[in-house]
Design a protein around this motif. Sequence first.
Motif, mmCIF file in Angstrom:
data_model
loop_
_atom_site.group_PDB
_atom_site.id
_atom_site.type_symbol
_atom_site.label_atom_id
_atom_site.label_comp_id
_atom_site.label_asym_id
_atom_site.label_seq_id
_atom_site.Cartn_x
_atom_site.Cartn_y
_atom_site.Cartn_z
ATOM 1 N N SER A 73 0.847 -1.184 0.000
ATOM 2 C CA SER A 73 0.000 0.000 0.000
ATOM 3 C C SER A 73 0.890 1.244 0.000
ATOM 4 N N PRO A 74 0.375 2.362 -0.499
ATOM 5 C CA PRO A 74 1.180 3.577 -0.503
ATOM 6 C C PRO A 74 1.697 3.901 0.896
ATOM 7 N N GLY A 75 2.998 4.186 0.994
ATOM 8 C CA GLY A 75 3.609 4.551 2.268
ATOM 9 C C GLY A 75 3.894 3.386 3.200
ATOM 10 N N ASN A 76 3.869 2.145 2.685
ATOM 11 C CA ASN A 76 4.104 0.979 3.553
ATOM 12 C C ASN A 76 5.485 1.046 4.197
ATOM 13 N N ALA A 77 5.638 0.383 5.326
ATOM 14 C CA ALA A 77 6.853 0.465 6.143
ATOM 15 C C ALA A 77 8.103 -0.047 5.436
ATOM 16 N N ALA A 78 7.961 -1.005 4.508
ATOM 17 C CA ALA A 78 9.116 -1.585 3.829
ATOM 18 C C ALA A 78 9.531 -0.798 2.593
ATOM 19 N N GLY A 79 8.764 0.226 2.243
ATOM 20 C CA GLY A 79 9.099 1.039 1.080
ATOM 21 C C GLY A 79 8.863 0.342 -0.248
ATOM 22 N N ILE A 80 7.966 -0.626 -0.251
ATOM 23 C CA ILE A 80 7.640 -1.360 -1.479
ATOM 24 C C ILE A 80 6.721 -0.497 -2.335
ATOM 25 N N ALA A 81 7.044 -0.410 -3.609
ATOM 26 C CA ALA A 81 6.241 0.411 -4.527
ATOM 27 C C ALA A 81 4.826 -0.150 -4.646
ATOM 28 N N PRO A 82 3.823 0.719 -4.691
ATOM 29 C CA PRO A 82 2.444 0.244 -4.874
ATOM 30 C C PRO A 82 2.263 -0.540 -6.171
ATOM 31 N N SER A 83 3.130 -0.325 -7.140
ATOM 32 C CA SER A 83 3.047 -1.030 -8.418
ATOM 33 C C SER A 83 3.809 -2.354 -8.419
ATOM 34 N N ALA A 84 4.388 -2.751 -7.293
ATOM 35 C CA ALA A 84 5.181 -3.982 -7.222
ATOM 36 C C ALA A 84 4.345 -5.193 -7.634
ATOM 37 N N HIS A 85 4.998 -6.123 -8.327
ATOM 38 C CA HIS A 85 4.292 -7.313 -8.788
ATOM 39 C C HIS A 85 5.089 -8.607 -8.581
ATOM 40 N N ALA A 86 6.341 -8.631 -8.953
ATOM 41 C CA ALA A 86 7.121 -9.870 -8.969
ATOM 42 C C ALA A 86 7.844 -10.066 -7.633
ATOM 43 N N VAL A 87 7.218 -10.800 -6.728
ATOM 44 C CA VAL A 87 7.711 -10.966 -5.361
ATOM 45 C C VAL A 87 9.120 -11.559 -5.315
ATOM 46 N N LEU A 88 9.375 -12.578 -6.122
ATOM 47 C CA LEU A 88 10.637 -13.315 -6.026
ATOM 48 C C LEU A 88 11.708 -12.861 -7.016
ATOM 49 N N THR A 89 11.398 -11.885 -7.853
ATOM 50 C CA THR A 89 12.391 -11.452 -8.845
ATOM 51 C C THR A 89 12.568 -9.938 -8.806
ATOM 52 N N VAL A 90 11.881 -9.233 -9.661
ATOM 53 C CA VAL A 90 12.079 -7.792 -9.834
ATOM 54 C C VAL A 90 11.912 -7.008 -8.537
ATOM 55 N N SER A 91 10.929 -7.345 -7.729
ATOM 56 C CA SER A 91 10.648 -6.590 -6.507
ATOM 57 C C SER A 91 11.318 -7.168 -5.261
ATOM 58 N N LEU A 92 12.101 -8.216 -5.422
ATOM 59 C CA LEU A 92 12.806 -8.824 -4.296
ATOM 60 C C LEU A 92 13.875 -7.884 -3.761
ATOM 61 N N VAL A 93 13.873 -7.678 -2.465
ATOM 62 C CA VAL A 93 14.942 -6.950 -1.776
ATOM 63 C C VAL A 93 15.657 -7.997 -0.937
ATOM 64 N N ASP A 94 16.845 -8.351 -1.368
ATOM 65 C CA ASP A 94 17.577 -9.457 -0.754
ATOM 66 C C ASP A 94 18.333 -9.002 0.485
ATOM 67 N N GLU A 95 17.554 -8.611 1.489
ATOM 68 C CA GLU A 95 18.099 -8.187 2.778
ATOM 69 C C GLU A 95 17.342 -8.913 3.880
ATOM 70 N N PRO A 96 18.065 -9.470 4.852
ATOM 71 C CA PRO A 96 17.390 -10.186 5.944
ATOM 72 C C PRO A 96 16.302 -9.319 6.586
ATOM 73 N N GLY A 97 15.154 -9.927 6.805
ATOM 74 C CA GLY A 97 14.052 -9.237 7.462
ATOM 75 C C GLY A 97 13.137 -8.466 6.532
ATOM 76 N N HIS A 98 13.580 -8.182 5.301
ATOM 77 C CA HIS A 98 12.691 -7.484 4.368
ATOM 78 C C HIS A 98 11.550 -8.442 4.003
ATOM 79 N N PRO A 99 10.321 -7.950 3.896
ATOM 80 C CA PRO A 99 9.188 -8.841 3.630
ATOM 81 C C PRO A 99 9.352 -9.724 2.386
ATOM 82 N N THR A 100 9.990 -9.219 1.345
ATOM 83 C CA THR A 100 10.174 -10.058 0.159
ATOM 84 C C THR A 100 11.205 -11.147 0.410
ATOM 85 N N ARG A 101 12.217 -10.850 1.206
ATOM 86 C CA ARG A 101 13.209 -11.871 1.548
ATOM 87 C C ARG A 101 12.598 -12.924 2.474
ATOM 88 N N VAL A 102 11.755 -12.485 3.394
ATOM 89 C CA VAL A 102 11.039 -13.424 4.275
ATOM 90 C C VAL A 102 10.179 -14.361 3.419
#
Length: 117
Positions: A73-102
């Motif tokens: 959602s706009p302004g989410n705590a992890a800074g994920i773009a509202p237009s994000a789509h590809a959880v495991l590829t393009v939008s993945l943030v490979d940092e421990p604890g980041h929601p996409t890495r989790v």
Amino acid sequence: MSQPVMPAPIGKRGRAALGMDAQDLSTITERAGDGLRVLGLRFTNDRGCPAERFETLRARLGTSFEGIEIDSSPGNAAGIAPSAHAVLTVSLVDEPGHPTRVALDRVVAFLAEQLRH
């Protein structure tokens, strides 16, 4: 499944559709009763993979479906773009604890669990 976009999410029916024929869905539903597990990933603001898809899966598979919905959602705590789509590829943030890495870590664990069966 990760952010399933097909069929196109047009209209109420299209938003809830899973893009598989009735026989395949029936087989998956039956196998869920025998221990099959299904894991799904999506971003909450993803227009290509609306929440209704996961609602359909929960209704059909019950506790056999594990849905991971990452806040985009706009302004989410992890800074994920509202237009994000590809959880495991393009939008993945490979940092421990980041929601996409989790989510990625859960996919790896899920696959390991399923392969042990």
